[in-house]
Design an enzyme around this catalytic site. Structure first.
Site, PDB file in Angstrom:
ATOM      1  N   HIS A 118      32.712  46.937  38.195  1.00  0.00           N
ATOM      2  CA  HIS A 118      33.475  48.135  38.551  1.00  0.00           C
ATOM      3  C   HIS A 118      34.421  48.561  37.424  1.00  0.00           C
ATOM      4  O   HIS A 118      34.838  47.752  36.590  1.00  0.00           O
ATOM      5  CB  HIS A 118      34.286  47.889  39.832  1.00  0.00           C
ATOM      6  CG  HIS A 118      35.307  46.799  39.682  1.00  0.00           C
ATOM      7  ND1 HIS A 118      36.534  47.002  39.084  1.00  0.00           N
ATOM      8  CD2 HIS A 118      35.276  45.490  40.037  1.00  0.00           C
ATOM      9  CE1 HIS A 118      37.214  45.875  39.095  1.00  0.00           C
ATOM     10  NE2 HIS A 118      36.467  44.935  39.658  1.00  0.00           N
ATOM     11  N   GLU A 159      34.043  40.020  44.919  1.00  0.00           N
ATOM     12  CA  GLU A 159      34.706  39.230  43.881  1.00  0.00           C
ATOM     13  C   GLU A 159      35.061  37.847  44.415  1.00  0.00           C
ATOM     14  O   GLU A 159      35.143  37.618  45.628  1.00  0.00           O
ATOM     15  CB  GLU A 159      35.967  39.982  43.413  1.00  0.00           C
ATOM     16  CG  GLU A 159      36.834  39.262  42.372  1.00  0.00           C
ATOM     17  CD  GLU A 159      36.085  38.933  41.088  1.00  0.00           C
ATOM     18  OE1 GLU A 159      35.119  38.144  41.147  1.00  0.00           O
ATOM     19  OE2 GLU A 159      36.487  39.429  40.024  1.00  0.00           O
ATOM     20  N   ARG A 171      36.357  49.368  45.138  1.00  0.00           N
ATOM     21  CA  ARG A 171      36.295  49.634  43.698  1.00  0.00           C
ATOM     22  C   ARG A 171      34.863  49.582  43.163  1.00  0.00           C
ATOM     23  O   ARG A 171      34.507  50.337  42.260  1.00  0.00           O
ATOM     24  CB  ARG A 171      37.219  48.691  42.928  1.00  0.00           C
ATOM     25  CG  ARG A 171      36.967  47.193  43.122  1.00  0.00           C
ATOM     26  CD  ARG A 171      38.165  46.393  42.610  1.00  0.00           C
ATOM     27  NE  ARG A 171      37.999  44.940  42.648  1.00  0.00           N
ATOM     28  CZ  ARG A 171      38.275  44.188  43.705  1.00  0.00           C
ATOM     29  NH1 ARG A 171      38.684  44.727  44.845  1.00  0.00           N
ATOM     30  NH2 ARG A 171      38.147  42.862  43.633  1.00  0.00           N
ATOM     31  N   HIS A 177      31.411  42.777  40.694  1.00  0.00           N
ATOM     32  CA  HIS A 177      32.682  42.284  40.155  1.00  0.00           C
ATOM     33  C   HIS A 177      32.441  41.241  39.068  1.00  0.00           C
ATOM     34  O   HIS A 177      31.361  40.675  38.962  1.00  0.00           O
ATOM     35  CB  HIS A 177      33.501  41.680  41.298  1.00  0.00           C
ATOM     36  CG  HIS A 177      33.664  42.627  42.445  1.00  0.00           C
ATOM     37  ND1 HIS A 177      34.740  43.457  42.577  1.00  0.00           N
ATOM     38  CD2 HIS A 177      32.836  42.900  43.489  1.00  0.00           C
ATOM     39  CE1 HIS A 177      34.593  44.203  43.664  1.00  0.00           C
ATOM     40  NE2 HIS A 177      33.443  43.878  44.236  1.00  0.00           N
TER      41      HIS A 177
END
Length: 207
Positions: A10, A88, A61, A158
């Site tokens: 991202h 993440e 995100r 991520h």
């Protein structure tokens, strides 16, 4: 048959900008992050790359980054799967803490161990090894088979969930993957053979 897999971290998030451990918290992109994601889409368009399927995490995100990329490609309606398996790494008790403040509280060495060791998690959180243990089964069951069928696939996720995939794709050791840096909004383009082995890799951060 082309077997194309593109991984993209991202764009810069609001908590990246504030130097905070983000993990499963859900900040959006900064203005710079929007620019990074848009630039990624433009770069992929210049390469004449389009996609059949997309995968992303359960976090805003990554989803926003994917939306901006697909907008540049004119593929806003691309079939997309979202799953927590691509989230993440969970930073547990240090989530939301400024990284400099964490060093002051726990010591430089301890924070470095939490951030850069393969199998030592922060309190209440995940190590990179634990992240891979949820990310890789999803990759093997849901993403890789689609690529091997000949679908062109993009994954927006991520730094640490993508490190898990890169570790498998490139056959890297735990020590090697810890040194692998992924720029925000920088796609990595893989072409695979019929067994899922990497034929070529192009890191667009280096262009």
């Amino acid at each position: 048959m082309e077997r194309l897999l593109v991984l993209v971290r991202h764009g810069q998030s609001e908590w990246n900008l504030k130097n905070l451990f983000t993990g499963w918290k859900n900040p959006d992109l900064t203005e710079q992050g929007v620019e990074e994601a848009t630039a990624a889409g433009k770069k992929l368009k210049e390469m004449n790359l389009t996609f059949d399927l997309a995968f992303t995490s359960d976090l805003l995100r990554a989803q926003h980054t994917l939306k901006l990329i697909l907008g540049e490609l004119g593929q806003e309606d691309l079939p997309t799967s979202r799953d927590q398996a691509l989230n993440e790494r969970d930073y547990g008790d240090i989530t939301g803490m400024n990284k400099d403040e964490a060093r002051q509280k726990f010591g430089e060495e301890q924070v470095h161990i939490w951030r850069r060791s393969f199998d030592v998690p922060p309190p209440g959180g995940e190590s990179l090894k634990m992240t891979a243990e949820r990310t890789l089964p999803y990759y093997r069951s849901d993403i890789l088979p689609k690529v091997l069928e000949g679908n062109r696939v993009i994954v927006a996720a991520h730094g640490n969930s993508l490190r898990s995939l890169i570790m498998e794709l490139e056959g890297l050791s735990p020590e090697e993957i810890l040194k692998r840096e992924l720029g925000t909004g920088k796609p990595v383009v893989y072409r695979l053979d019929e067994d899922g082995k990497v034929l070529s890799v192009e890191d667009l951060a280096e262009i």
